[in-house]
Write an enzyme that holds these catalytic residues in place. Structure first.
Site, PDB file in Angstrom:
ATOM      1  N   LYS A 183       0.985  -1.268   0.002  1.00  0.00           N
ATOM      2  CA  LYS A 183      -0.043   0.055   0.064  1.00  0.00           C
ATOM      3  C   LYS A 183       0.843   1.335   0.092  1.00  0.00           C
ATOM      4  O   LYS A 183       2.074   1.255   0.294  1.00  0.00           O
ATOM      5  CB  LYS A 183      -1.027  -0.008   1.283  1.00  0.00           C
ATOM      6  N   TYR A 210      12.560  31.915   5.020  1.00  0.00           N
ATOM      7  CA  TYR A 210      11.412  32.371   5.488  1.00  0.00           C
ATOM      8  C   TYR A 210      11.147  32.942   6.834  1.00  0.00           C
ATOM      9  O   TYR A 210      11.520  32.216   7.729  1.00  0.00           O
ATOM     10  CB  TYR A 210      10.248  31.631   4.818  1.00  0.00           C
TER      11      TYR A 210
END
Ligand code: PLP
Length: 369
Positions: free
Chosen positions: A38, A264
């Site tokens: 998965k 940032y």
């Protein structure tokens, strides 16, 4: 191995084979092996890996959702595929692709039997999940008769397997709890087998279940993380080889003076001279902001270079002040030596989350065929 020239996730199929062989060595020879692929085979590449594993002694594959199973069929996987968490809206697609549903409550069992009857199916393989303590998906232990009577009413389906899932198989402090889950599972499956008159495959162990509860392997085991190289304990990790190496390169080196900031929001301000390296990998690649501000690190020339300031979408800046390194040099984010498990710990998470989160933007390359 070629040096990285961009951000790549290198997948070592030899390591995958090593892990698979090790897991098999912990099983009786007649215990079946379900490879859990998965979530892109935990972030590696489900189609590529399933094709490789299909040529090994894998008996079954498991995915979480129907569209993951469809992808495997399109890639030429012919072995049986269990869909662990299907939704009724996709049952027609599931049937068209010969995928086998996990049916975990009366509602979804009824819905599947209804469509299986409409489609005039005969003994279509279904898997019944019981809840033995995880409290996530599954019939409760007092619903055995519900399951039996619903399935006996129709010839459209047959119970291919009955399974459950362990809540804490990696945590030996929870041994009593786990043994209780196993005991419950035995009682449930004995009652169900007797009432049905045939014996479905029984399975409860995930990777840590395989490693820690050899008495509970039953007919089949389901392994994900072990195949990808993690044993969920220091002792067991030694038996496995992480298959993925996440590599990148240094795009640019900056010299930062006292009083300047990096990144940032000026999240990092320096009170001393430092050198930083800017790397082309960010939170859109799966290195989340929780690794920023000095928590996570990468390896450059065998040294830990810590992430400085905020993680950007496409970049991180790392501290290389005293490092011997230059623009273009290779960087290892995680790999067999500095593992995804170790890096994950710096952000209070687990290997599973880090490796499954490496986004599809990162190119996968395969070695060790
Ligand atoms: C994901 C999953 C597994 C695999 O677990 P690992 O710890 O990765 O081996 C097994 N069974 C179920 C039901 C799962 O959801």
């Amino acid at each position: 191995m070629p040096k990285a020239q961009e951000t790549v996730l290198e997948i070592d199929l030899k390591a995958l084979k090593h892990n698979f062989d090790h897991l098999k060595s912990r099983l009786n020879s007649n215990t079946k092996f379900m490879a859990v692929v998965k979530a892109f085979a935990y972030g590696s590449d489900a189609c590529e890996l399933a094709n490789y594993l299909q040529n090994q002694a894998v008996d079954y594959f498991a995915v979480a959702f129907v569209h993951e199973g469809v992808k495997l069929r399109e890639a030429g996987i012919t072995k049986p595929i269990l869909v662990l968490h299907p939704q009724a809206a996709n049952f027609k697609i599931l049937i068209d692709n010969c995928l086998e549903p996990n049916l975990y409550n009366a509602k979804i069992l009824n819905e599947f039997i209804a469509i299986a009857s409409t489609e005039k199916l005969n003994h279509y393989p279904i898997h019944i999940k019981f809840n033995t303590g995880l409290n996530r998906l599954g019939f409760s232990e007092n619903e055995v008769n519900t399951v039996v009577s619903k399935v006996k009413e129709t010839s459209a389906v047959k119970i291919q397997s009955v399974f459950s899932h362990l809540a804490a198989s990696e945590d030996l402090n929870e041994r009593d709890f786990t043994l209780n889950q196993i005991e419950k599972f035995k009682n449930i499956t004995e009652a169900l087998t007797k009432a049905m008159g045939y014996k479905p495959l029984l399975h409860i162990c995930n990777t840590s279940g395989i490693l820690n509860y050899s008495e509970a392997h039953f007919d089949m085991v389901r392994s994900g993380i072990g195949m990808y190289g993690f044993g969920n304990s220091e002792k067991e990790n030694k038996n496995f080889k992480p298959i993925g190496t996440l590599k990148t390169i240094i795009s640019q080196i900056h010299e930062i003076n006292k009083g300047e900031s990096v990144g940032y929001n000026r999240a990092f301000k320096t009170d001393a001279f430092l050198r930083t390296a800017t790397l082309p990998i960010g939170h859109a690649d799966g290195i989340g902001r929780q690794y920023g501000k000095g928590k996570g690190y990468v390896i450059i020339n065998n040294q830990k270079a810590y992430i400085i300031g905020n993680v950007c979408m496409d970049m991180i800046m790392v501290n290389v002040t005293d490092f011997d390194c230059k623009e273009g040099d290779e960087v290892i984010v995680f790999g067999p030596n500095n593992t995804a498990e170790n890096l994950a710990e710096t952000a209070n998470t687990i290997s599973y989350e880090l490796i499954t989160g490496i986004s599809q933007r990162v190119k996968r390359v395969f070695i060790g065929y």
